[in-house]
Design a protein around this motif. Structure first.
Motif, PDB file in Angstrom:
ATOM      1  N   LEU A 112      -2.753  -0.214  -2.990  1.00  0.00           N
ATOM      2  CA  LEU A 112      -3.359   0.816  -2.141  1.00  0.00           C
ATOM      3  C   LEU A 112      -3.887   0.210  -0.839  1.00  0.00           C
ATOM      4  N   PHE A 153      -1.002  -0.349   1.340  1.00  0.00           N
ATOM      5  CA  PHE A 153      -0.549   0.946   1.848  1.00  0.00           C
ATOM      6  C   PHE A 153      -1.403   1.363   3.046  1.00  0.00           C
ATOM      7  N   ARG A 154      -2.717   1.210   2.912  1.00  0.00           N
ATOM      8  CA  ARG A 154      -3.608   1.572   4.011  1.00  0.00           C
ATOM      9  C   ARG A 154      -3.327   0.718   5.253  1.00  0.00           C
ATOM     10  N   LEU A 157       1.786  -0.625   4.803  1.00  0.00           N
ATOM     11  CA  LEU A 157       2.943  -0.753   3.919  1.00  0.00           C
ATOM     12  C   LEU A 157       3.606   0.612   3.783  1.00  0.00           C
ATOM     13  N   SER A 158       4.921   0.626   3.828  1.00  0.00           N
ATOM     14  CA  SER A 158       5.640   1.900   3.814  1.00  0.00           C
ATOM     15  C   SER A 158       5.265   2.743   2.594  1.00  0.00           C
ATOM     16  N   GLY A 159       5.058   4.014   2.853  1.00  0.00           N
ATOM     17  CA  GLY A 159       4.766   4.957   1.777  1.00  0.00           C
ATOM     18  C   GLY A 159       5.896   5.020   0.767  1.00  0.00           C
ATOM     19  N   LEU A 185       5.250   3.122  -2.250  1.00  0.00           N
ATOM     20  CA  LEU A 185       4.446   3.820  -3.259  1.00  0.00           C
ATOM     21  C   LEU A 185       5.312   4.763  -4.081  1.00  0.00           C
ATOM     22  N   PHE A 210      -2.736   3.880  11.092  1.00  0.00           N
ATOM     23  CA  PHE A 210      -2.650   4.201   9.659  1.00  0.00           C
ATOM     24  C   PHE A 210      -3.937   4.828   9.115  1.00  0.00           C
ATOM     25  N   ARG A 235      -4.099   7.583   6.648  1.00  0.00           N
ATOM     26  CA  ARG A 235      -3.743   7.302   5.241  1.00  0.00           C
ATOM     27  C   ARG A 235      -4.948   7.314   4.311  1.00  0.00           C
ATOM     28  N   LYS A 236      -6.145   7.232   4.914  1.00  0.00           N
ATOM     29  CA  LYS A 236      -7.344   7.299   4.051  1.00  0.00           C
ATOM     30  C   LYS A 236      -7.381   8.632   3.305  1.00  0.00           C
ATOM     31  N   ILE A 271      -5.302   8.371   0.274  1.00  0.00           N
ATOM     32  CA  ILE A 271      -5.962   7.578  -0.771  1.00  0.00           C
ATOM     33  C   ILE A 271      -7.105   8.365  -1.419  1.00  0.00           C
TER      34      ILE A 271
END
Lengths: 419, 605
Positions: free
Chosen positions: A175, A178-179, A182-184, A187, B5, B8-9, B12
């Motif tokens: 995670l 990803f934040r 890193l490419s979704g 995931l 990015f 993206r939070k 998550i």
């Protein structure tokens, strides 16, 4: 740069408060879980709840020490921490004491120490340190591999200790990646792999491969632009098929019998209420019997009479569910979600990339524990023995999570001092 | 570039919230919607241990303890808690076969997975010690203390009855009972079941996962105490009962002795009998089967279930009815032509004509035919049917043709035919005294039980009344008398009518030609009447009724000895010995006693 009037001025008290509430909930429920009339004092040091008080006290002390130490200390020596942890993980493999099939404990006097609990913050620090490098590009393969190695190395050592649960925790750090960009798809890829894994266990592998083939054919005929890349489709199909076979093989040959059984029980392929299914069944009975408002403090019968195993450690949520009912369970879940959301909010307000990445690491690890532990007690995940953060009984666990969390709180408290 | 990015939070946090919401839904389902877990939890930890009360004790009239409880143990099973175990060892411990084990477990499972079921019942104290030691190896099994009936005197089996496990019908009829409980199946155990059983208590105890008791649940708040059953105080005289059973050894028949002043039964013998201890414990079903297959039917309580034509003893009844109706006087005389008399011949050799007292003494058949004819042809009544009904009501007032409905289960009515019956058989108006002449001498459709015959002796002894014959005089404590048994029943015969009959019955013993003169008891005036009942299957049954002493009757009785020929040879001396035993407590006539004790009247033996 603002002046700091006191060490504690910029501390995020909401997080600290959530931490204290969870720790207290844990202590009270450990008391309820192992309560017996011969040792009715919550301060009785011969019982788990008495010992937990020692762990709580020392954890608060640890927290204060961390808040006093210069914030830069942790980012500067992140790699040193990581190396010490790796060293300890190797040492425990050589000199550790075997408890319940896992060689993951140091026996020091009357207390046992579990290095794996500390590996979590060590790894998070090292990962944050690496990813916060100014010139780093996460899209590069080399960066990804380095990050992966930082994560997988301690996990592999922990796996060698036969502590599968703790090793799996490190996967939560995906995670963080990803934040950080890193490419979704990765995931989704992970999700696809997990789904395929489940399907491979649930249905006949040849049928599954047949299904994959049908899918590949459909994609080939329905999407004309993909048709030119037919070798891609075929390749994915072949790899997926090989994966299905290897899952099957791994399940039969690599997994240990008790792990196989736990998965089979969860998937409903086996019903064994006396063996592997026993824990989950008893756990569900305990939680389910709590009803809407629970049986009341110390009135739980399932957990107290040892029907639920590990009632003060991994299955502590049963006591909460039984004695405080849906209301209590709901409150605990809300508290965790509040803490996790707060951590993300704090992480996002960091000016330092290191602090932000570390913050995400903390949130990911706590989230993974929360999800797997409660999921296990209510029969949504196979039984993987990892504690519920702040609540489960255990010194190493509480220390580990306290250090993990308070390093971040410290980082956050000095966020305004950075330019 | 980290800013790119930031959004993206949300993903998550979204993942976090998604898991949280899934958990909340799952918990809502487990804790609020699905209630099955509640039940599982209760059964997981609570065991309801039944506290069985001691069953009431049974005493005889002289405070001799006749029935008590002895400790025994039941092995209980809770099928759901049964775990993998060494079945072979378990079976050898209990001395059962593997297939029995499986069958029993299956049966228990069928009854309930959660409720305890008796696995092996009535384990003796000695066996229990051995089993208890090993029991920890067998989860799901535990021992519950129970009790076994014990009979210090192996007598009075028929009237005491026995207890056994409840069957489905009994469980349905009364929710008090659960599987494995005991219930009185016959005799006093059955009749006084509600008093004897007491009240079960329930102790709720908590058990841990290893099925070990962890003490009482919530300080015993949900426990109920057991209450012991009430004791019964019988009117029976144990010594007389024992003596009666000795006298009846190797004979088929019965003795019923009653205290005329109260209706209390003093002895209640049905022969052949059995040792009540045979129908206790684990051997019960085996012994029961053997007894029920016995051709002599030892389980049959002949004193209340055996029905016999009363024969000559019934002549007394006809004499009393005739006197009461005024169609017969003390000096009424009739001719008897011996075997040549019509319509009923006489089998006895005596003077003719003869008067009432002599007719009773000599049991003259033609005399009582004349008496009966005068009753039925009485001008007072419009026709034979009305006269017959008047006769019948007087006969039934003495206790014939009906149950006494006291505390003796399985009593039968006997039979005093009704006019409806004759109307049906012969058509209304087409029958008369001659048609039903057998009734004159106690034959024909008429059937009585030994108990009813004994009650006839009571009525004569009391000159016209009786108390319903009963076995138990008090419940709980000796002074707590059962009121309904102390209700005096008047017959429709006036006291003055009994004088002649009683004198005649005294002459049966004391007269020079009395049929029971050989059974005379010096110093005691016994009144009696013999009877012989024709038995189409073999030797005649011998009947006898008696009471004594004549002027202050203490005991009244009937004796029936099947296949023994004349009443005077067996039944009369047995009655005489019983009277002597009860009144004097010693036997002065060893020769007579010896003859009776050694007499074997069982056909084919």
């Amino acid at each position: 740069m603002r002046e700091r009037k006191s060490i504690y001025q910029n501390i995020d008290w909401i997080t600290v408060l959530l931490y204290l509430v969870l720790v207290l909930i844990g202590w009270v429920n450990i008391y309820a879980a192992v309560y017996n009339e011969n040792h009715s004092s919550i301060l009785d040091m011969s019982q788990n709840y008495g010992k937990q008080l020692i762990w709580i006290g020392t954890s608060v002390f640890l927290a204060m020490v961390i808040l006093l130490i210069d914030a830069k200390f942790f980012s500067t020596f992140a790699n040193i921490f990581y190396l010490i942890i790796i060293f300890m993980l190797v040492a425990v493999l050589l000199f550790g004491k075997e408890i319940a099939g896992s060689k993951s404990w140091f026996q020091i006097g009357g207390f046992s120490l579990q290095p794996a609990e500390f590996a979590k913050f060590g790894t998070s620090l090292a990962l944050a340190r690496y990813l916060s490098k100014l010139d780093l590009n996460i899209q590069k393969l080399g960066t990804r591999i380095t990050a992966a190695v930082i994560i997988i190395f301690p996990a592999a050592l922990i796996l060698l200790q036969h502590d599968t649960g703790s090793a799996l925790v490190f996967s939560a750090l995906i995670l963080v990646l990803f934040r950080e960009g890193l490419s979704g798809n990765l995931l989704l890829f992970g999700l696809f792999v997990a789904l395929l894994f489940l399907l491979a266990l649930l249905i006949n592998k040849f049928m599954l491969i047949g299904l994959l083939a049908v899918n590949a054919a459909l994609i080939f005929f329905l999407y004309k632009n993909i048709r030119k890349k037919w070798f891609w489709v075929a390749g994915v199909f072949l790899i997926a098929s090989a994966y299905v076979f290897s899952v099957d093989y791994a399940f039969e040959n690599v997994l240990e019998p008790h792990q196989k059984k736990r998965i089979n029980v969860l998937l409903g392929k086996e019903t064994d209420l006396r063996g592997a299914g026993y824990n989950v069944n008893q756990s569900k009975i305990a939680i389910g019997s709590g009803g809407f408002i629970g049986k009341g403090f110390l009135k739980g019968t399932q957990t107290k009479f040892d029907f639920v195993p590990e009632q003060s450690t991994d299955f502590i949520f049963c006591t909460i569910g039984e004695e405080w009912g849906f209301v209590g369970s709901f409150i605990v879940i809300v508290l965790f979600l509040a803490l996790l959301s707060r951590l993300i909010i704090i992480a996002e307000r960091q000016r330092s990339k290191f602090s932000r990445i570390y913050g995400y690491g903390v949130a990911s690890i706590i989230f993974f524990h929360f999800a797997i532990n409660i999921g296990m007690t209510i029969g949504l995940f196979p039984v993987i023995g990892i504690p519920l953060p702040f609540i489960s009984y255990g010194g190493s666990s509480l220390w580990g999570f306290t250090i993990l969390l308070f390093i971040f709180i410290k980082q956050d408290s000095v966020r305004l001092e950075l330019l | 570039m980290n800013g790119s990015f930031t959004e993206r939070k949300y993903i998550i946090i979204g993942i976090f919230l998604l898991v949280g919401i899934i958990f909340v839904f799952r918990l809502f389902y487990l804790q609020v919607l699905d209630t099955t877990y509640m039940l599982s939890a209760e059964n997981n930890v609570l065991r309801k241990v039944t506290m069985y009360p001691n069953r009431g004790l049974i005493y005889d009239r002289n405070h001799k303890l006749m029935v008590y409880d002895e400790a025994a143990y039941d092995l209980m099973v809770i099928p759901r808690q049964v775990d993998v175990m060494d079945t072979a060892e378990f079976c050898s411990l209990l001395n059962i076969t593997d297939s029995t084990f499986r069958a029993k477990l299956r049966k228990a499972k069928k009854y309930s997975q959660y409720k305890p079921t008796t696995f092996v019942s009535q384990i003796s104290k000695e066996e229990f010690g051995y089993i208890e030691e090993k029991l920890y190896k067998f989860p799901g099994f535990y021992v519950q203390s129970r009790s076994l009936r014990k009979y210090p005197y192996p007598v009075a089996a028929h009237l005491l009855g026995y207890i056994g496990e409840v069957n489905n019908l009994e469980m349905e009829a009364d929710s008090y009972y659960t599987m494995g409980d005991y219930i009185g199946k016959s005799g006093l155990e059955k009749f006084y079941e509600p008093e004897l059983r007491g009240k079960k208590g329930i102790e709720v105890v908590m058990v841990d996962v290893h099925n070990r008791e962890q003490g009482s649940y919530r300080g015993g708040r949900y426990d109920t105490l057991s209450e012991p059953g009430k004791n019964l105080y019988m009117s029976l005289d144990a010594d007389l009962q024992i003596y009666g059973e000795q006298l009846m050894v190797n004979k088929i028949g019965s003795i019923v002795a009653i205290d005329p002043s109260s209706g209390e039964i003093l002895a209640f013998v049905s022969s052949p009998t059995y040792d009540p201890n045979l129908l206790v414990g684990r051997v019960r079903s085996e012994n029961y089967l053997a007894l029920s297959l016995d051709s002599l039917k030892p389980l049959l309580n002949r004193a209340i279930m055996g029905t016999y034509p009363p024969g000559s003893t019934f002549k007394i009844v006809n004499a009393l009815v005739g006197l009461q109706e005024g169609v017969l006087g003390e000096y009424t005389s009739y001719y008897c032509y011996g075997p040549a008399t019509t319509p009923i011949r006489c089998t006895h050799n005596h003077v003719s004509p003869l008067e009432l007292q002599e007719a009773i003494e000599q049991s003259c058949n033609p005399y009582f035919w004349n008496v009966f004819r005068s009753i039925i042809n009485n001008n007072k009544y419009q026709d034979s049917e009305q006269a017959f009904n008047a006769w019948r009501s007087k006969v039934t007032s003495i206790g014939f043709g009906q149950k006494f409905n006291t505390d003796i289960p399985f009593e039968v009515n006997g039979n005093i035919p009704t006019s409806d019956y004759y109307n049906q058989v012969y058509q209304k108006g087409h029958w008369n005294a001659l048609t039903i002449r057998s009734l004159a001498i106690g034959q024909g459709e008429i059937l009585v039980t030994p108990l009813q015959l004994a009650n006839l002796a009571v009525v004569i002894a009391n000159k016209g009344f009786y108390y319903p014959p009963h076995l138990v005089s008090a419940i709980g404590n000796e002074n707590n008398l059962i009121e309904e048994f102390n209700t005096r029943k008047e017959t429709s015969i006036d006291p003055k009518q009994f004088r002649v009959v009683r004198e005649a019955m005294l002459e049966v013993f004391e007269g020079d030609h009395g049929t029971a003169r050989w059974a005379r008891l010096p110093g005691v005036q016994i009144c009696g009447k013999t009877g012989t009942v024709q038995n189409p299957h073999g030797k005649d049954h011998s009947l006898f009724i008696a009471f004594a002493p004549k002027d202050d009757p203490k005991i009244a009785m009937s004796v029936i000895v099947e296949n023994s020929g004349y009443g005077s040879t067996w039944a009369a001396p047995i009655a005489s010995l019983m009277i002597e035993k009860y009144l004097n407590d010693t036997i002065s006539r060893p020769l007579i006693e010896k003859r009776i004790l050694e007499g074997n009247l069982i056909p084919g033996k």
